[in-house]
Write a protein that holds these residues in place. Structure first.
Motif, mmCIF file in Angstrom:
data_model
loop_
_atom_site.group_PDB
_atom_site.id
_atom_site.type_symbol
_atom_site.label_atom_id
_atom_site.label_comp_id
_atom_site.label_asym_id
_atom_site.label_seq_id
_atom_site.Cartn_x
_atom_site.Cartn_y
_atom_site.Cartn_z
ATOM 1 N N HIS A 126 0.838 -1.201 0.000
ATOM 2 C CA HIS A 126 0.000 0.000 0.000
ATOM 3 C C HIS A 126 0.877 1.257 0.000
ATOM 4 O O HIS A 126 0.631 2.198 -0.764
ATOM 5 C CB HIS A 126 -0.911 -0.038 1.227
ATOM 6 N N VAL A 127 1.918 1.234 0.825
ATOM 7 C CA VAL A 127 2.789 2.411 0.907
ATOM 8 C C VAL A 127 3.601 2.574 -0.392
ATOM 9 O O VAL A 127 3.807 3.706 -0.858
ATOM 10 C CB VAL A 127 3.712 2.322 2.154
ATOM 11 N N SER A 128 4.014 1.455 -1.004
ATOM 12 C CA SER A 128 4.777 1.561 -2.261
ATOM 13 C C SER A 128 3.923 2.228 -3.336
ATOM 14 O O SER A 128 4.387 3.130 -4.048
ATOM 15 C CB SER A 128 5.224 0.176 -2.749
ATOM 16 N N VAL A 129 2.654 1.795 -3.442
ATOM 17 C CA VAL A 129 1.757 2.449 -4.418
ATOM 18 C C VAL A 129 1.517 3.893 -3.962
ATOM 19 O O VAL A 129 1.443 4.816 -4.781
ATOM 20 C CB VAL A 129 0.408 1.686 -4.549
ATOM 21 N N GLY A 130 1.448 4.076 -2.635
ATOM 22 C CA GLY A 130 1.247 5.418 -2.071
ATOM 23 C C GLY A 130 2.339 6.393 -2.504
ATOM 24 O O GLY A 130 2.061 7.562 -2.774
#
Ligand code: HEM
Length: 237
Positions: A56-60
């Motif tokens: 989620h954070v990588s896409v974030g």
């Protein structure tokens, strides 16, 4: 009666690229976010949660860089890239809104007034998600830009920050950890409420596009792919 139309370039490559990267990133963030939100229901393990949050954070990050790029373009870009063209703060906006309600204009080169209000609402929510997401990524899985600071703030042995891992109590000062969780609380609340607002506004945005297209018939959707709208020839732009 058939109205004569002309092809007019509106959305630059920068805007179109931003728009579709944003659509893909937000869709992925919502899907992964929904699983995180219902992790218990899905029986996700601790490792699974860490993996989901990392994903989620990588896409974030992609979402955040894309958003920052759009914000900068809004200040230094040309024509319809500029904030003055897409946000409802231009002089005479309230008059534009009255004329829009009275359906005085048959089509708009950029966004119609309702579209400008939607851009403002979506932009606000995206900013809330970006800032709150970056903070909770720091307090949760100790990811940049704030992860280093939070990991250090809770470490018992400041020389051994690498020992601080998500969901682990190794080298963690309990009091400092609690203080960090208190800082985190309003950000996670903002993140979740903004998410619910997104679930409401995204369908509204799509309905708005459909209604505007039926009213204005300027090929709104393909304009976000090709950059060109089809505007009535004799209309004031
Ligand atoms: C439109 C953009 C975004 C949407 C719709 C979204 C949605 C969500 C949702 C629904 C959750 C679950 C909340 C919970 O379990 O309490 C979540 C969690 C999370 N989000 Fe986002 N998010 C977005 C952007 C970001 C960004 C840009 C980042 C950081 C780079 C980020 C970082 C996180 C983290 C770390 C969590 C885990 C929080 C927890 O411990 O539960 N998010 N997000």
């Amino acid at each position: 009666m058939d109205i004569k139309r002309e092809q007019i370039f509106v959305w630059s490559r920068n805007i179109r690229l931003f728009h579709w990267i944003n659509v893909i990133a937000i869709t992925l963030l919502i899907c992964i976010g929904l699983i995180i939100l219902n992790a218990k229901l899905f029986g996700v393990s601790t490792d699974g949660k860490i993996l989901l949050k990392t994903l989620h954070v990588s896409v974030g990050y992609v979402f955040a860089v894309n958003l920052l790029f759009r914000i900068i373009i809004g200040f230094i870009g040309k024509a319809h890239e500029r904030w003055s063209k897409v946000l409802p703060f231009n002089k005479g906006f309230s008059q534009e809104l009255v004329e829009f309600k009275e359906q005085k204009k048959s089509a708009y080169k950029g966004h119609n007034p309702a579209g400008k209000l939607m851009v403002l609402a979506l932009l606000f929510l995206m900013l809330v998600q970006m800032v709150s997401g970056l903070v909770i990524a720091g307090t949760d899985i100790y990811y940049p830009p704030f992860g280093g600071y939070f990991a250090e703030s809770i470490a018992i042995d400041k020389q051994n920050i690498e020992a601080i891992k998500p969901y682990s109590k190794v080298n963690v000062d309990e009091t400092a950890y609690k203080a960090m969780r208190d800082i985190r609380k309003p950000f996670i609340t903002a993140h979740v409420y903004a998410f619910y607002c997104f679930l409401f506004l995204i369908p509204l945005h799509i309905i708005g596009v459909i209604v505007a297209e039926r009213r204005e018939k300027t090929a709104l959707v393909s304009a976000m792919i090709t950059g060109y709208k089809y505007l009535p020839k004799d209309d004031p732009k």
